[in-house]
Design a protein around this motif. Structure first.
Motif, short mmCIF file in Angstrom:
data_model
loop_
_atom_site.label_atom_id
_atom_site.label_comp_id
_atom_site.label_asym_id
_atom_site.label_seq_id
_atom_site.Cartn_x
_atom_site.Cartn_y
_atom_site.Cartn_z
N GLU A 265 2.31 0.22 -2.14
CA GLU A 265 1.90 -0.48 -0.92
C GLU A 265 2.11 0.47 0.25
N ARG A 266 1.31 0.26 1.29
CA ARG A 266 1.40 1.11 2.48
C ARG A 266 2.84 1.11 3.02
N TYR A 281 0.21 6.08 2.55
CA TYR A 281 -0.56 5.36 1.53
C TYR A 281 -1.26 6.39 0.65
#
Lengths: 376, 376
Positions: A265-266, A281
């Protein structure tokens, strides 16, 4: 040679860069045998997806594997793979050269990349060398000063205002439409070029562990594929354990790994001195997670304080690296590796690239007449 | 192995650095044969005055010889010897490593040098690597920023206020008294280390001309001695023509050469962008003059404008060098070399070392939404 998606498994006959599922594709595994030759390209001729355009080589690769005393306290045998002595002073040149060889053969007149640092300089340099035009897309935060080392080679530098993460995917899409070959961080030819690091290490030692500073994940995937192909070709007996190293302030891959997730996940609000690996990311993040799970490898994150200390220690060995390149040595202290283990840490880029952030040592002032006492 | 003065001919059994006549001494000529080995140190084992301390090597030397298109217009075959990919990114590392091997063996605990640039960084790095203390004497004009790349390795940086030319000789005198081994630009072990450049070139091609950026004269003397020893050993058939290249704004050797003098004179008010070769009173100047006269070699000086243009051309080949390193290519246009001649130009140090003086390329600004039109 087919391309395959390491996540969904779909194969592609066309030279795409990413699968419909959104993940980066890679070449199927090569097997082969080594030859006698001056360059890593010649010695491992069977293992490249395109014929390396040796007439345009700048001598990338074939970097020294330096024995280091830094592992002694921890009881491990440490080796430093010094990628700072590539033609533009980072490991990126290996991948750029191979991707450029493809672009030339495929008839492209213009190439591009999305980067503000090592990769930007590398693509700018090799495009000129190959006689191709280059479009270098940089983030809005990139300083004029930093971009000097990019534009000097002749590539066109374009500062793009907007979301930098989106730019990566936009560039691939637009590049395909406009006939500009983008060789971004996980371009499949680029990844293949990084295999040379594994090949050269295997020519000298049989490592137990390899520590890899990890941002987009391209370098990790390339070194992994190199060792796997050597193993499948029967050229090495055992695969080393690969360890991805990230900065705590931007560690999306390590975080997902620890949480047992299949997808990254970012990483919000990334903040680290190791700017060259501060991708919040990473486009190859899921592919790296998959490799770590499949092979029992792992991920370690380190603090900025530890990174600076490791950078200082490496300089004490005569090797001045950028902060991102010191993360492997920082990780060494966190890992509890077995005594006698052979460990390689990859030094990805030169400290001259981040001179501003380097520690300022003390300077003694001395009149010439007082030199004798100053020297005592 | 004896040391001999190339000017007055006196031989010395003690490891002095300079003759009583004031000139730099050098080792008698070595002869030998080549061996199989990974490093230039191993392959030319017979040719070094001290056993290279390979356990402390950082992989200096064995740099790429890059084929260049820049000679095409002039009808010559041009090769670039890329010394910017040494461990501290200049040719100095070859000489430093060998001089450091001697210092260690001779039992010195502290070494020193007089330099503000490439040599300072190199000695600082290798001293740390060898576990020795370093005293780096720099001129009063050296900026704090520039000295970062020196002090980062751990050497003690001492900014000396007073005549920089005198400092060279003072350091040797004081060093002897205080037990500090100074490895300045024409230290005899340092000169021997540079022979490796000649050895590696001869392994790949038989050059007709070698263009050498020349400041103190140490590099020129080293490369000359390397080719002469290969010739005397029967390993090459012909000696190449060596050409010393200086900046017009500081060309004491070329001036003396043109005037037919046997001794150089101090070059008043030196002024050139090629700072790394701006020594107004080169300590090996007379020795270089002697070599040029004895072998029919020559000297060329080039303007700052020509140097900048050559730097730009080299960047267009993918090689970003400091201005001093571009002088060889600048000289190429001034020389009227025979068609088909094989010419090697030595690229002495990385452009990252002089990033501030690098040309600032244009940067295009582009909103992400407009990317397509920006890429067209």
């Amino acid at each position: 040679m087919k391309l395959v998606c390491p996540i969904c498994g779909k194969t592609h006959d066309e030279p795409v860069q990413r699968c419909e599922c959104g993940e980066p594709v890679e070449f199927e595994r090569f097997t082969g045998e080594p030859y006698i030759g001056k360059s890593v390209w010649e010695r491992f001729w069977d293992f490249w997806p395109v014929e390396p355009a040796l007439e345009f080589s700048l001598g990338e690769g074939d970097t020294p594997l330096v024995k280091s005393g830094l592992g002694e306290e921890l009881g491990v045998k440490l080796y430093l793979k010094n990628e700072t002595v590539n033609p533009t002073w980072s490991f990126k040149d290996r991948g750029t050269f191979l991707a450029m060889s493809h672009a030339l053969k495929a008839g492209y007149k213009t190439v591009g990349t999305v980067s503000t640092g090592n990769m930007a300089a590398s693509v700018s340099a090799y495009a000129s060398r190959f006689g191709l035009k280059a479009k270098i897309l940089v983030s809005e935060s990139a300083s004029d000063e930093k971009l000097k080392a990019v534009s000097v080679y002749g590539g066109e530098v374009i500062r793009v205002h907007g979301d930098y993460g989106r730019l990566y995917f936009e560039s691939l899409k637009l590049g395909e439409r406009l006939g500009v070959y983008f060789m971004n961080s996980d371009n499949p030819f680029r990844i293949e070029g990084y295999k040379g690091i594994a090949f050269e290490i295997a020519e000298e030692i049989s490592p137990d562990y390899v520590l890899i500073p990890t941002s987009s994940g391209g370098l990790f995937r390339g070194i992994a594929k190199g060792f796997i192909e050597l193993h499948e070709s029967g050229l090495i007996d055992d695969l080393p354990t690969l360890i991805a190293v990230q900065a705590e302030g931007c560690s999306p891959i390590c975080r997902a790994f620890k949480e047992g997730k299949a997808k990254i996940e970012r990483f919000e609000n990334p903040k680290t001195i190791a700017k060259a690996i501060a991708n919040p990311y990473p486009p190859s993040g899921n592919a790296v997670l998959r490799l770590m799970r499949d092979f029992g490898w792992s991920c370690v994150s380190v603090s900025d304080g530890e990174i600076l200390e490791a950078q200082r220690k490496l300089a004490g060995e005569g090797l001045f690296v950028q902060p991102a390149s010191a993360t492997g040595i920082a990780a060494l202290e966190r890992l509890d590796l077995p005594r006698g283990a052979k460990v390689v840490s990859i030094l990805t880029g030169s400290g001259l690239k981040t001179l501003k952030s380097a520690p300022q040592g003390g300077i003694k002032e001395c009149p010439l007449e007082m030199l004798e006492s100053c020297l005592r």
